[in-house]
Design an enzyme around this catalytic site. Structure first.
Site, PDB file in Angstrom:
ATOM      1  N   LYS A 107      -3.125   0.572  -3.758  1.00 53.72           N
ATOM      2  CA  LYS A 107      -2.435  -0.710  -3.610  1.00 53.72           C
ATOM      3  C   LYS A 107      -1.675  -1.060  -4.887  1.00 53.72           C
ATOM      4  O   LYS A 107      -2.047  -0.644  -5.992  1.00 53.72           O
ATOM      5  CB  LYS A 107      -3.440  -1.806  -3.260  1.00 53.72           C
ATOM      6  CG  LYS A 107      -4.111  -1.577  -1.912  1.00 53.72           C
ATOM      7  CD  LYS A 107      -5.242  -2.552  -1.667  1.00 53.72           C
ATOM      8  CE  LYS A 107      -5.966  -2.208  -0.378  1.00 53.72           C
ATOM      9  NZ  LYS A 107      -7.166  -3.032  -0.162  1.00 53.72           N
ATOM     10  N   PRO A 118      -0.072   4.832  -1.421  1.00 55.60           N
ATOM     11  CA  PRO A 118      -1.025   5.681  -2.148  1.00 55.60           C
ATOM     12  C   PRO A 118      -0.409   6.881  -2.852  1.00 55.60           C
ATOM     13  O   PRO A 118      -0.959   7.362  -3.847  1.00 55.60           O
ATOM     14  CB  PRO A 118      -1.996   6.127  -1.051  1.00 55.60           C
ATOM     15  CG  PRO A 118      -1.250   5.963   0.235  1.00 55.60           C
ATOM     16  CD  PRO A 118      -0.352   4.784   0.020  1.00 55.60           C
ATOM     17  N   ASP A 132       2.509  -0.627  24.835  1.00 55.82           N
ATOM     18  CA  ASP A 132       3.344   0.480  25.298  1.00 55.82           C
ATOM     19  C   ASP A 132       2.730   1.822  24.908  1.00 55.82           C
ATOM     20  O   ASP A 132       2.074   1.962  23.877  1.00 55.82           O
ATOM     21  CB  ASP A 132       4.739   0.366  24.674  1.00 55.82           C
ATOM     22  CG  ASP A 132       5.638   1.523  25.061  1.00 55.82           C
ATOM     23  OD1 ASP A 132       6.009   1.615  26.238  1.00 55.82           O
ATOM     24  OD2 ASP A 132       5.927   2.354  24.181  1.00 55.82           O
ATOM     25  N   LYS A 176      14.525  -5.128  -1.958  1.00 57.28           N
ATOM     26  CA  LYS A 176      14.160  -3.732  -1.734  1.00 57.28           C
ATOM     27  C   LYS A 176      12.944  -3.404  -2.592  1.00 57.28           C
ATOM     28  O   LYS A 176      12.799  -3.917  -3.705  1.00 57.28           O
ATOM     29  CB  LYS A 176      15.299  -2.779  -2.125  1.00 57.28           C
ATOM     30  CG  LYS A 176      16.483  -2.753  -1.175  1.00 57.28           C
ATOM     31  CD  LYS A 176      16.221  -1.882   0.045  1.00 57.28           C
ATOM     32  CE  LYS A 176      17.500  -1.722   0.867  1.00 57.28           C
ATOM     33  NZ  LYS A 176      17.253  -0.938   2.103  1.00 57.28           N
ATOM     34  N   TRP A 232       0.866  -1.185   0.000  1.00 61.49           N
ATOM     35  CA  TRP A 232       0.000   0.000   0.000  1.00 61.49           C
ATOM     36  C   TRP A 232       0.898   1.228   0.000  1.00 61.49           C
ATOM     37  O   TRP A 232       1.630   1.480   0.955  1.00 61.49           O
ATOM     38  CB  TRP A 232      -0.908  -0.012   1.225  1.00 61.49           C
ATOM     39  CG  TRP A 232      -1.802   1.206   1.332  1.00 61.49           C
ATOM     40  CD1 TRP A 232      -2.780   1.580   0.466  1.00 61.49           C
ATOM     41  CD2 TRP A 232      -1.781   2.187   2.368  1.00 61.49           C
ATOM     42  NE1 TRP A 232      -3.394   2.738   0.890  1.00 61.49           N
ATOM     43  CE2 TRP A 232      -2.795   3.138   2.061  1.00 61.49           C
ATOM     44  CE3 TRP A 232      -1.024   2.369   3.524  1.00 61.49           C
ATOM     45  CZ2 TRP A 232      -3.043   4.244   2.869  1.00 61.49           C
ATOM     46  CZ3 TRP A 232      -1.281   3.470   4.333  1.00 61.49           C
ATOM     47  CH2 TRP A 232      -2.282   4.398   4.002  1.00 61.49           C
ATOM     48  N   GLU A 281      -0.160   0.187  29.372  1.00 66.11           N
ATOM     49  CA  GLU A 281       0.777   1.055  30.076  1.00 66.11           C
ATOM     50  C   GLU A 281       0.201   2.474  30.031  1.00 66.11           C
ATOM     51  O   GLU A 281       0.412   3.215  29.077  1.00 66.11           O
ATOM     52  CB  GLU A 281       2.163   1.025  29.426  1.00 66.11           C
ATOM     53  CG  GLU A 281       3.208   1.756  30.265  1.00 66.11           C
ATOM     54  CD  GLU A 281       4.204   2.560  29.431  1.00 66.11           C
ATOM     55  OE1 GLU A 281       5.285   2.867  29.963  1.00 66.11           O
ATOM     56  OE2 GLU A 281       3.907   2.898  28.287  1.00 66.11           O
ATOM     57  N   GLU A 328      -6.272   1.429   6.014  1.00 61.38           N
ATOM     58  CA  GLU A 328      -5.100   0.588   5.788  1.00 61.38           C
ATOM     59  C   GLU A 328      -4.175   0.546   6.999  1.00 61.38           C
ATOM     60  O   GLU A 328      -3.479  -0.443   7.221  1.00 61.38           O
ATOM     61  CB  GLU A 328      -4.350   1.054   4.541  1.00 61.38           C
ATOM     62  CG  GLU A 328      -5.126   0.855   3.246  1.00 61.38           C
ATOM     63  CD  GLU A 328      -5.565  -0.594   3.034  1.00 61.38           C
ATOM     64  OE1 GLU A 328      -4.775  -1.511   3.355  1.00 61.38           O
ATOM     65  OE2 GLU A 328      -6.687  -0.812   2.540  1.00 61.38           O
ATOM     66  N   VAL A 329      -4.164   1.611   7.783  1.00 62.36           N
ATOM     67  CA  VAL A 329      -3.404   1.582   9.037  1.00 62.36           C
ATOM     68  C   VAL A 329      -4.055   0.608  10.000  1.00 62.36           C
ATOM     69  O   VAL A 329      -3.372  -0.165  10.695  1.00 62.36           O
ATOM     70  CB  VAL A 329      -3.305   2.991   9.652  1.00 62.36           C
ATOM     71  CG1 VAL A 329      -2.700   2.937  11.054  1.00 62.36           C
ATOM     72  CG2 VAL A 329      -2.465   3.900   8.764  1.00 62.36           C
ATOM     73  N   LEU A 330      -5.380   0.603  10.032  1.00 62.64           N
ATOM     74  CA  LEU A 330      -6.103  -0.363  10.863  1.00 62.64           C
ATOM     75  C   LEU A 330      -5.780  -1.778  10.421  1.00 62.64           C
ATOM     76  O   LEU A 330      -5.540  -2.663  11.257  1.00 62.64           O
ATOM     77  CB  LEU A 330      -7.605  -0.093  10.762  1.00 62.64           C
ATOM     78  CG  LEU A 330      -8.514  -0.930  11.662  1.00 62.64           C
ATOM     79  CD1 LEU A 330      -8.301  -0.574  13.129  1.00 62.64           C
ATOM     80  CD2 LEU A 330      -9.980  -0.731  11.276  1.00 62.64           C
ATOM     81  N   ARG A 331      -5.761  -2.012   9.109  1.00 60.41           N
ATOM     82  CA  ARG A 331      -5.406  -3.338   8.591  1.00 60.41           C
ATOM     83  C   ARG A 331      -4.006  -3.733   9.052  1.00 60.41           C
ATOM     84  O   ARG A 331      -3.773  -4.860   9.506  1.00 60.41           O
ATOM     85  CB  ARG A 331      -5.464  -3.324   7.061  1.00 60.41           C
ATOM     86  CG  ARG A 331      -5.139  -4.675   6.424  1.00 60.41           C
ATOM     87  CD  ARG A 331      -4.818  -4.537   4.929  1.00 60.41           C
ATOM     88  NE  ARG A 331      -5.880  -3.886   4.179  1.00 60.41           N
ATOM     89  CZ  ARG A 331      -6.976  -4.511   3.726  1.00 60.41           C
ATOM     90  NH1 ARG A 331      -7.122  -5.805   3.960  1.00 60.41           N
ATOM     91  NH2 ARG A 331      -7.876  -3.838   3.045  1.00 60.41           N
TER      92      ARG A 331
END
Length: 699
Positions: free
Chosen positions: A112, A84, A348, A134, A82, A403, A324-327
């Site tokens: 994607k 974008p 943490d 890479k 991903w 925490e 996508e961050v949640l995924r």
């Protein structure tokens, strides 16, 4: 016109004040209730969208099977990223002679990119195991960037290089777990550990060393849970693992992923659960070997600056509202549970996640206005609710610990109640209190009431992990309890072949008392100890860095001190072991909160009952208490079972373990029964009446 007399006027004023207080209290209650309701509504919406768009969270949280590099049944390799903001993506590496253009990704919808590599002529995968790769990112500005996949499962730092390399990890014979996960303990006794320092040698220790040499010690000590720090790959060793660069990669500086799996499997064979210290609160600012600017933009996985930067930590902050961050983050949790078979997580930096101000400059007085309002990051809270819901639904025995230093209400209440769904929170005020006492107060000035208040001041119905000290108190700039108590004399006067000096005598006795009092009174279902502190590890903890000439001298745990029988470190170790074993037998951590019957300032005595056990602690620096009356709930005969004054624990052996103590039907300190303790030092007494009771008395 009515004329009010002074008493009537006073009553009217009081009535108005009471009405105002009730109104304010009601307003606060309604505000909190509304906030929790709205928060739960956002969580429900998130689940609904997951169901509608992804078919539910089960497949969504397994996205590590579709992102990064994945081998299919026919040995095809499917790669997906991903990015974008990228203009084009290519794959380069050992497999194509580092050709930057021969293997382009195909652009898909929603930012994607995908690449499919057929197997070689011999049907082996196009990319061999343990070879370097890479991602080449072409930006809209015309830049060419070399990146590690955010989903990389292994990264190494080659000799004389600063930047980590992405290594394709797909062993032909992966480690297969043999032992099932242990059941979730009722009383959690946590051994906080760092693999790299788990050796007396001045070097980075290995997963194998931990498996072979440290796990047996943890089992012997009676801990039933290990919290592993600094496992998620981090380029900077001295960050203690809190500047993560590769979220799906187990740190290669300690060994291979298969060796970590063996460590966890061996712990399970010993009936020990293993928690990962997971860092989802922020990420390293590194670009070439981290998540930062993966697609060439200043956002991608993070908020754009300034919101996406942590002013004190110098790190990037996730955009928890991004699909996508949640995924990525939920799949990360699932990966560690599935691939490595961790049993849960210590999250943490939860305080930083929950507030837009990240806790910076906030004292947190406990006023509810601090916890509900515009300063709260609702996106982050909904992420934490979702994470806990997913984990506890898929893995009912999963353990999650927050925490949080702020005291946010409902952190450890269920998601259905509007809580965040954690099982435990760390009681972070307790170690601060002990350090403050040791730094600022003479023994005669210790305030028994204040100590008891700090140890018992927790939100009812929210489980707390108590600890006298953790890694925070051991790092350079601070001191461990043992070092605060005994300081430089630990270098010269810890031999049992010579008489104890006053400093060593005081230090050894208080070290045991502080830890037992914290263990028994401070926790609700949990207790934590940082590795080595159980035996009073000398000195502090400092990782190799420029400021210390890259020295490993303080980045180690000197377990070898325990193998020298005449050193008093072994005495502290033995007491910690027997304290844990006794808790395992009687279960005070899982018992309801203690009843404190005495906190006597003049005598410096604390007496309390918990889990059918009566604890006595005499903190008086110069006086043993003789013929001392203590309150007990249940009548009977009590006998000594644990005694911190025993010679084997570095005590003076002043108690006769054949002594029997009998209760009398004499009410005392709000209890129906009481008894005289002829000499109140350090002991555990067992009641031999029909209902078994135990008495601990500790000087």
């Amino acid at each position: 016109m009515a004329v009010l007399s002074f008493p009537s006027l006073l009553l009217t004023t009081l009535s108005l004040c009471l009405s105002l207080c009730v109104s304010v209290s009601l307003c606060v209650s309604l505000s909190v209730s509304l906030s929790l309701s709205l928060r739960y509504g956002l969580f429900e919406k998130r689940l609904f969208l997951l169901e509608e768009a992804e078919g539910g969270f089960d497949q969504f949280t397994r996205s590590y099977r579709t992102f990064g590099v994945n081998r299919m049944a026919d040995n095809r390799l499917v790669l997906r990223e991903w990015a974008p903001a990228a203009e084009a993506l290519f794959l380069t590496g050992d497999f194509n002679g580092w050709d930057n253009f021969s293997h382009p990704y195909e652009k898909k919808e929603f930012g994607k990119w995908e690449l499919c590599l057929p197997p070689k002529h011999d049907n082996s995968p196009a990319i061999e195991h343990n070879t370097k790769l890479k991602v080449v990112v072409h930006t809209k500005k015309g830049e060419r960037l070399y990146r590690i996949s955010p989903w990389a499962k292994y990264a190494i730092q080659s000799e004389k290089q600063v930047i980590y390399d992405w290594v394709h990890w797909d062993p032909p014979q992966p480690y297969l777990h043999i032992h099932p996960r242990p059941k979730k303990p009722q009383s959690l006794r946590i051994y906080e550990s760092h693999v790299g320092i788990a050796s007396p040698d001045p070097k980075v220790a290995s997963y194998t060393n931990f498996t072979t040499n440290v796990l047996p010690r943890i089992k012997d000590l009676g801990y039933n849970c290990i919290q592993l720090m600094a496992v998620m790959e981090h380029a900077y060793y001295a960050s203690f693992g809190y500047q993560v660069t590769s979220f799906f990669a187990a740190s290669s500086r300690y060994g291979t992923p298969e060796e970590l799996k063996q460590l966890i499997d061996t712990a399970h064979s010993l009936d020990i659960v293993v928690l990962l210290d997971v860092v989802h609160s922020h990420a390293s600012q590194n670009t070439e070997d981290g998540l930062n600017s993966f697609d060439g933009s200043d956002s991608c996985f993070f908020h754009s600056p300034p919101r996406g930067e942590h002013a004190l930590w110098g790190s990037r902050l996730f955009n928890y509202s991004s699909w996508e961050v949640l995924r990525f983050l939920l799949s990360n949790l699932r990966w560690w549970m599935e691939e490595y078979r961790f049993d849960g997580f210590r999250f943490d930096g939860v305080t930083s996640m929950m507030y837009h101000h990240h806790g910076i400059g906030s004292m947190f007085s406990g006023d509810y206005s601090e916890y509900f309002g515009l300063q709260v990051d609702e996106d982050s809270l909904v992420y934490l609710m979702t994470a806990n819901h997913v984990l506890h639904t898929l893995y009912p025995d999963c353990i999650t610990i927050a925490e949080d230093v702020s005291g946010m209400p409902a952190v450890c209440r269920s998601v259905a109640e509007g809580g965040l769904g954690f099982d435990y929170r760390l009681a972070m005020a307790i170690p601060d209190k002990w350090i403050q006492i040791l730094k600022e107060l003479a023994d005669e000035a210790w305030d028994m009431g204040n100590i008891v208040y700090t140890l018992t001041n927790r939100r009812y119905g929210e489980n707390c992990i108590a600890y006298a000290e953790s890694h925070d108190q051991s790092v350079v700039g601070d001191k461990s309890l043992a070092f605060w108590l005994m300081d430089k004399e630990m270098y010269t006067n810890m031999s049992s072949l010579i008489p104890m000096t006053p400093v060593i005598d005081r230090g050894i006795q208080l070290h045991k008392m502080i830890r037992l009092l914290t263990h028994a009174l401070g926790g609700e279902e949990g207790y934590l100890n940082f590795m080595g502190n159980e035996f009073g590890h000398p000195e502090w903890l400092d990782f190799p860095r420029k400021g210390n000439n890259e020295s490993y001298h303080y980045a180690r745990r000197q377990y070898n001190l325990l193998d020298t029988d005449h050193l008093r470190y072994r005495q502290l170790y033995d007491f910690d072991r027997d304290m844990n074993r006794t808790e395992d037998k009687y279960g005070w951590l899982a018992a309801p909160p203690a009843f404190v019957s005495a906190k006597h300032e003049g005598d410096k005595v604390i007496v309390f009952e918990r889990g059918n056990v009566l604890f006595l602690l005499n903190f008086h620096p110069t006086r043993s208490q003789t013929n001392y009356r203590v309150a007990v709930a249940s009548p009977g005969k009590y006998t000594i079972k644990l005694d911190s004054d025993e010679v084997q624990y570095g005590g003076h052996g002043r108690l006769d373990h054949n002594t029997e103590f009998f209760t009398e039907p004499q009410p005392f300190n709000e209890r129906e029964n009481s008894m005289l303790v002829q000499r109140e030092n350090s002991m555990l007494l067992r009641n031999t009446s029909e209902r078994e009771r135990e008495l601990y008395a500790v000087t």
